[in-house]
Every structure is written in C-alpha cells, then in structure tokens.
Design a protein around this motif. Structure first.
Motif, short mmCIF file in Angstrom:
data_model
loop_
_atom_site.label_atom_id
_atom_site.label_comp_id
_atom_site.label_asym_id
_atom_site.label_seq_id
_atom_site.Cartn_x
_atom_site.Cartn_y
_atom_site.Cartn_z
N TRP A 73 0.82 -1.10 -0.07
CA TRP A 73 -0.19 0.22 0.06
C TRP A 73 0.81 1.15 -0.01
O TRP A 73 0.49 2.22 -0.61
CB TRP A 73 -1.08 -0.12 1.32
N TRP A 74 1.98 1.06 0.61
CA TRP A 74 2.99 2.35 0.68
C TRP A 74 3.37 2.43 -0.71
O TRP A 74 3.40 3.68 -1.25
CB TRP A 74 4.07 1.83 1.58
N GLU A 131 0.55 4.28 -3.03
CA GLU A 131 0.63 5.52 -2.73
C GLU A 131 1.89 6.35 -3.27
O GLU A 131 1.55 7.39 -4.07
CB GLU A 131 0.66 5.71 -1.18
N GLU A 132 3.05 5.72 -3.23
CA GLU A 132 4.14 6.42 -4.10
C GLU A 132 3.81 6.41 -5.35
O GLU A 132 4.17 7.53 -5.94
CB GLU A 132 5.33 5.37 -3.87
N SER A 165 1.26 9.30 -6.40
CA SER A 165 1.85 10.61 -5.95
C SER A 165 2.84 11.11 -7.00
O SER A 165 2.85 12.10 -7.60
CB SER A 165 2.46 10.86 -4.55
N ILE A 183 -7.06 6.73 -2.28
CA ILE A 183 -5.73 7.20 -2.56
C ILE A 183 -5.70 8.14 -3.63
O ILE A 183 -4.95 9.46 -3.35
CB ILE A 183 -4.69 5.98 -2.50
N SER A 241 -4.74 12.27 -3.33
CA SER A 241 -3.66 12.86 -3.95
C SER A 241 -4.30 14.23 -4.56
O SER A 241 -3.53 15.08 -4.74
CB SER A 241 -3.09 11.89 -4.90
#
Ligand SMILES: [Zn+2]
Length: 120
Positions: free
Chosen positions: A74-75, A78-79, A82, A107, A111
């Motif tokens: 999930w990290w 998100e990266e 973004s 997410i 953003s």
C-alpha cells in the motif's frame, strides 16, 4: 510474477487457501476472517517466514505491483499515485476486488486533494 527465488528467499509454498481461523493480513493489517480465501506463502531465507495476504491486497499485488516487499504494497501504491498522478493503469485498477479498488481510488482522490492545496 512468480519466480522460484525472490529477493527475499526461496518460495516453499504459495497458494490460495481458505482460512480455518482468523488471521491478520501482512499488507493491510486487517483480519482475514475464518472461511475467507487468502494467499498463504512460506518463504525460506535464514528463517522460515509465513506471509498471509487477504484477497483484496492480493489482487492489488497481482495487478498493480511488479516488485515489492511484504508489508509495503500500500505504501508502494501511494508512492506510484503521488509520482504518476493521472497516469494510472485504470484498466488494471478495474480488475481489482471492489474493496481494493475503492481503497486505490480513495488514495487517488486524496492525492488530487493534495494537488489542489498546492495550487492554492
Ligand atoms: Zn489485506
């Protein structure tokens, strides 16, 4: 995306099984309830490591990420969001489970909200 040997070690077991009791998903930390299907993996490096991934996170893993470390999917999503903004693999997102799709879309929306803040 399944090699016999990954960065983390040798894959001894990799299968989709039905939970016989409650487990915790390594990715989202949510409970995998008894009776639900989940991905069960045993990886051997210095030790034997067992990873349990819920169906939602597994769909994200199969469709949206190529390389990853356990617990960081999930990290990573998100990266990616973004970094690439609107250039998301929408057709792949469409193949996720409804729960996973909702989370990915959330997410993305967040953003956009962050982008608006930057503009103002
Ligand atoms: Zn999960």
């Amino acid at each position: 995306v399944s090699d016999d040997v990954t960065d983390v070690g040798a894959v001894l077991t990799d299968k989709i099984v039905k939970a016989r009791k409650d487990h915790k998903c390594v990715e989202c930390r949510k409970t995998i309830n008894k009776g639900e299907m989940y991905r069960y993996e045993v990886i051997k490096n210095d030790d034997l490591n067992v990873f349990k991934t819920c169906a939602d996170c597994n769909s994200v893993r199969e469709h949206l990420v190529c390389f990853f470390y356990y617990g960081e999917i999930w990290w990573l999503i998100e990266e990616n969001i973004s970094e690439y903004g609107d250039q998301q693999p929408w057709s792949k997102i469409g193949r996720l489970t409804p729960v996973a799709r909702e989370r990915v879309c959330k997410i993305i929306e967040d953003s956009w909200r962050d982008d608006e803040k930057v503009i103002k």
